[in-house]
Design a protein around this motif. Structure first.
Motif, mmCIF file in Angstrom:
data_model
loop_
_atom_site.group_PDB
_atom_site.id
_atom_site.type_symbol
_atom_site.label_atom_id
_atom_site.label_comp_id
_atom_site.label_asym_id
_atom_site.label_seq_id
_atom_site.Cartn_x
_atom_site.Cartn_y
_atom_site.Cartn_z
ATOM 1 N N HIS A 58 -5.467 6.226 -10.347
ATOM 2 C CA HIS A 58 -4.418 6.451 -11.353
ATOM 3 C C HIS A 58 -4.406 5.190 -12.215
ATOM 4 C CE1 HIS A 58 -2.654 9.379 -8.253
ATOM 5 N NE2 HIS A 58 -3.235 10.077 -9.221
ATOM 6 N N GLU A 61 -1.896 2.071 -12.071
ATOM 7 C CA GLU A 61 -1.527 1.531 -10.754
ATOM 8 C C GLU A 61 -2.388 0.300 -10.474
ATOM 9 O OE1 GLU A 61 -0.129 5.917 -9.142
ATOM 10 O OE2 GLU A 61 -1.609 4.801 -7.990
ATOM 11 N N ARG A 100 -1.323 7.224 -16.012
ATOM 12 C CA ARG A 100 -1.703 7.705 -14.682
ATOM 13 C C ARG A 100 -2.931 8.614 -14.728
ATOM 14 N NH1 ARG A 100 0.901 8.627 -9.784
ATOM 15 N NH2 ARG A 100 0.429 10.570 -8.737
ATOM 16 N N HIS A 144 -3.228 2.465 -4.161
ATOM 17 C CA HIS A 144 -2.344 3.075 -5.163
ATOM 18 C C HIS A 144 -1.019 2.316 -5.207
ATOM 19 C CE1 HIS A 144 -4.368 7.047 -6.017
ATOM 20 N NE2 HIS A 144 -5.111 6.570 -5.030
ATOM 21 N N THR A 145 -0.186 2.673 -6.185
ATOM 22 C CA THR A 145 1.197 2.202 -6.207
ATOM 23 C C THR A 145 2.077 3.436 -6.363
ATOM 24 O OG1 THR A 145 1.551 2.048 -8.615
ATOM 25 C CG2 THR A 145 0.431 0.181 -7.561
HETATM 26 ZN ZN LIG Z 1 -1.668 6.787 -7.325
#
Ligand SMILES: [Zn+2]
Length: 342
Positions: A58, A61, A100, A144-145
């Protein structure tokens, strides 16, 4: 891996003891320029497993980008047993747009794996990444975040029914593991399905580098390398307490019932007791405030950062803890205890 210990991908080969920084073409822009992802392949002098570290599937992130770059370019890997395939930015078009999803029909690259060469643009990109740099590995970690506007504690998401990914999840040493197979098309799900156990690490918020979380994740990577005998420098770590949140655990995204401006009373990682005020939703005149209380005692794994909501928007992710874990966390968070490392 070939018999000679070399790592091979379509178009190249990294011999044992060699490191390569490459830019690998996965698509082409409207102008016909190549879309290339940065990949660093470090093939250690000593035999060992092949692992991938990836981030920014994404595009907004960012925390994981720094984790992957520091492992690849700042760690002393001269004694590495095995091979590392480091991909700090998987979703280059979304990264460039700081969003994203792929800016091409807003596709989610992390629902497009393992990909297909004769399919959509997203699936073609996914296939180039997956076939060359994921499938040849023995295991991997995808960073990821939280989604933009929210933040979460560092935690692992993994299929704990799968022996390989459970081993990896435990080795990372986070306090919280959320168990689940993951959705179809996710990198970790599809990698695990083809025999490359993989976990997702979720950490903090989008659009930022958060140093304390990056350091925490680097400690997790070290611990994983220790578990698989890739890196002698460290031991596998035990985080002090751990909770595995599975389908049986009580957990919920608490959603706003009113639109408004949110006053959040706790940080990510806080333990809240049943009936505690989690946040207050206010209007421009600060009257008719709506108080949101904890429906059960639990840990705030994720909270809202951008303090505005429509009805139905998520406010926080609350998960139940087993009794003995709750007592440890309570001690840690008591005024004279240590602060919780989120
Ligand atoms: Zn993500």
């Amino acid at each position: 891996m070939g018999d000679d210990g070399a790592f091979t991908y379509n178009g190249g080969k990294v011999a044992q003891g060699e490191t390569q920084n490459i830019r690998y073409g996965i698509s082409e822009t409207y102008l016909g320029d190549p879309v290339r992802i940065p990949v660093t392949i470090i093939n250690g002098e000593r035999d060992g497993p092949t692992a991938f570290l990836s981030a920014a599937a994404h595009g907004d992130e960012l925390n994981g980008i720094e984790v992957v770059r520091e492992v690849a370019h700042e760690w002393d890997l001269s004694d590495l047993a095995g091979t590392l395939v480091c991909m700090p930015v998987l979703n280059v078009p979304a990264f460039l747009a700081q969003q994203r999803y792929l800016p091409i029909y807003d596709r989610d690259l992390n629902r497009s794996f393992p990909g297909r060469e004769d399919s959509t643009s997203a699936k073609r990109m996914a296939a180039r990444i997956f076939d060359n740099f994921i499938a040849p590995c023995d295991f991997g970690i995808d960073f990821h975040t939280s989604t933009r506007g929210r933040t979460n504690m560092i935690h692992v998401r993994a299929n704990m029914e799968h022996k390989g990914s459970a081993r990896l999840a435990q080795a990372f040493g986070s306090h919280v593991i959320i168990a689940g197979e993951g959705s179809s098309g996710m990198l970790r799900t599809e990698a695990t399905a083809v025999g490359v156990p993989a976990i997702t690490v979720e950490m903090g918020e989008a659009h930022r580098f958060q140093r304390e979380l990056i350091d925490e994740a680097l400690a997790g990577v070290e611990s994983v390398f220790a578990e698989y005998g890739m890196y002698d420098a460290t031991a596998v770590r035990w985080p002090g307490w751990r909770t595995v949140i599975d389908d049986a655990s009580e957990k919920t995204w608490i959603r706003a019932e009113a639109g408004g401006i949110v006053d959040m009373h706790h940080d990510r990682g806080a333990l809240v007791h049943e009936g505690d005020r989690i946040c207050t939703i206010t209007n421009p005149f600060k009257d008719d405030n709506v108080t949101i209380e904890a429906p059960f005692t639990g840990l705030l794994v994720g909270v809202l950062e951008n303090p505005v909501v429509y009805p139905g928007n998520p406010l926080c992710h609350l998960v139940e803890l087993e009794e003995h874990v709750r007592r440890v966390v309570e001690r840690e968070q008591s005024p004279d205890g240590h602060t919780l490392r989120a």
